[in-house]
Design an enzyme around this catalytic site. Structure first.
Site: not given
Ligand code: SAH
Ligand code: SF4
Length: 353
Positions: A91, A104, A111, A115, A118, A332
């Site tokens: 995406e 973006c 990944c 987390c 996410c 995103c």
């Molecule tokens: N992996 C990297 C970049 C991709 S995620 C990282 O984790 O920073 C991009 C951003 O989206 C990160 O700050 C992540 O913590 C946030 N993110 C992921 N899931 C989310 C959610 N459900 N609501 C808000 N932010 C989210």
């Molecule tokens: Fe991976 Fe999502 Fe965590 Fe970013 S927020 S490191 S994309 S699992």
């Protein structure tokens, strides 16, 4: 195995072409076609057929095909689902601001970091993206919208520092003046906090902006939502951010997704302010996007206000991200996520083209 020709620098392409018995000036011609976004070798009209045949048998051109496109009704935000040569999808989101267009992009299919809030993390890991596939996302969007993109954020699917070599190569290619020529200062990389890689990045002397996904004021809370926190404690992570600033002169920003009842109390805000007070930084507060199956809810408006006020009192600059673009920007990569932002704008309220 065919060679990924678009992941080469112009110098490498020149070596590849001359070492295989073709004239040097042909490399510049091929480079020019690739820069124009040609997606098959037969489209390179001024290239002799023997070279074209050689390229076809030895190499391939990465593409990012538009599988799906969603256009916001409320602003010019566009969300793409791109597929690559092997059919894997990622995406990307294009946002328009007063100062230009920002994209973006994704750096991995899925990944490994897991987390808990996410959607990408929940869906597991498929593979790394090549530099060419990161470039192709930008080129496809530019071509489709007939625009020139001036800012890039590596905040889509995937953890950029877990695909370090490809990401660094991409950064060099995208910012080179014989490439897309997007200024390195207009590029932001977001990471969940892989500490040794933050140092490696600083040592690359690229000068890109680093954004760190913190999401907690202490290790105990951070470990609940971010498995990476078990490997690298917050004091090591914050030290790396301090060093990143010292080594590069670039201020680090922090992402903090506010999850109701998990990390959004006044006490959490005070502790966060205490932890960050020595750092030159900015905090982006993002009410968490609801992802099905997580059970997390975003913090309410009162919580958001109270949290940001406490940080402000302690001289930590923070912004609650509210606009559609920023919201999508921050989140995103949540390909399987239902909701796009805290304004309650669902995927369904995007017009499908
Ligand atoms: N992996 C990297 C970049 C991709 S995620 C990282 O984790 O920073 C991009 C951003 O989206 C990160 O700050 C992540 O913590 C946030 N993110 C992921 N899931 C989310 C959610 N459900 N609501 C808000 N932010 C989210
Ligand atoms: Fe991976 Fe999502 Fe965590 Fe970013 S927020 S490191 S994309 S699992």
């Amino acid at each position: 195995m065919k060679i990924d020709i678009k992941s080469m620098t112009s110098k490498e392409l020149e070596a590849f072409i001359t070492e295989n018995g073709f004239q040097r000036f042909r490399a510049a011609q091929v480079w020019s076609w690739l820069s124009k976004g040609v997606t098959d070798f037969d489209g390179m009209r001024n290239i002799p057929s023997d070279l074209r045949e050689f390229l076809k048998t030895s190499s391939y051109i990465s593409v990012a095909n538009i599988e799906n496109k969603l256009v916001s009704r409320y602003d010019n935000t566009v969300k793409y689902l791109f597929s690559f040569n092997d059919g894997e999808c990622v995406e990307a989101v294009v946002m328009s601001y007063k100062h230009g267009y920002s994209i973006c992009i994704s750096t991995q299919v899925g990944c490994k970091m897991g987390c808990t809030f996410c959607a990408t993390g929940k869906s597991g890991f498929s593979r790394n993206l090549n530099p060419s596939e990161m470039l192709a996302q930008i080129e496809s969007a530019q071509k489709d919208l007939n625009i020139r993109i001036s800012n890039i954020v590596l905040m889509g699917m995937g953890e950029p520092l877990d695909n370090f070599d490809n990401v660094v190569r991409f950064l060099r290619l995208v910012s080179s003046d014989d490439g897309l020529n997007i200024g390195i200062r207009h590029i932001t990389l977001s990471t969940c906090g892989i500490v040794p890689k933050i140092y490696e990045l600083a040592n690359q002397k690229l000068g890109i902006t680093l954004s760190v996904s913190l999401h907690a004021p202490n290790d105990e809370i951070r470990r609940q939502t971010m498995p990476i926190a078990k490997k690298y404690p917050m004091n090591e992570l914050l030290k790396a951010c301090e060093d990143y600033f010292r080594l590069t002169g670039r201020r680090v920003s922090f992402e903090y997704s506010m999850i109701s009842g998990i990390n959004d109390s006044d006490e959490n805000a005070r502790e966060l302010a205490q932890r960050l007070k020595h750092l030159r930084c900015h905090v982006n507060l993002i009410p968490v996007n609801t992802v099905e199956g997580t059970g997390y809810k975003k913090s309410n408006i009162e919580r958001q206000k109270s949290f940001v006020n406490i940080l402000a009192e302690k001289n930590i600059t923070a912004t609650v991200r509210r606009t559609l673009g920023s919201d999508i920007n921050a989140s995103c990569g949540q390909l399987r996520r239902k909701y796009l932002n805290d304004g309650g704008i669902e995927l369904g309220s995007f017009q499908q083209e």
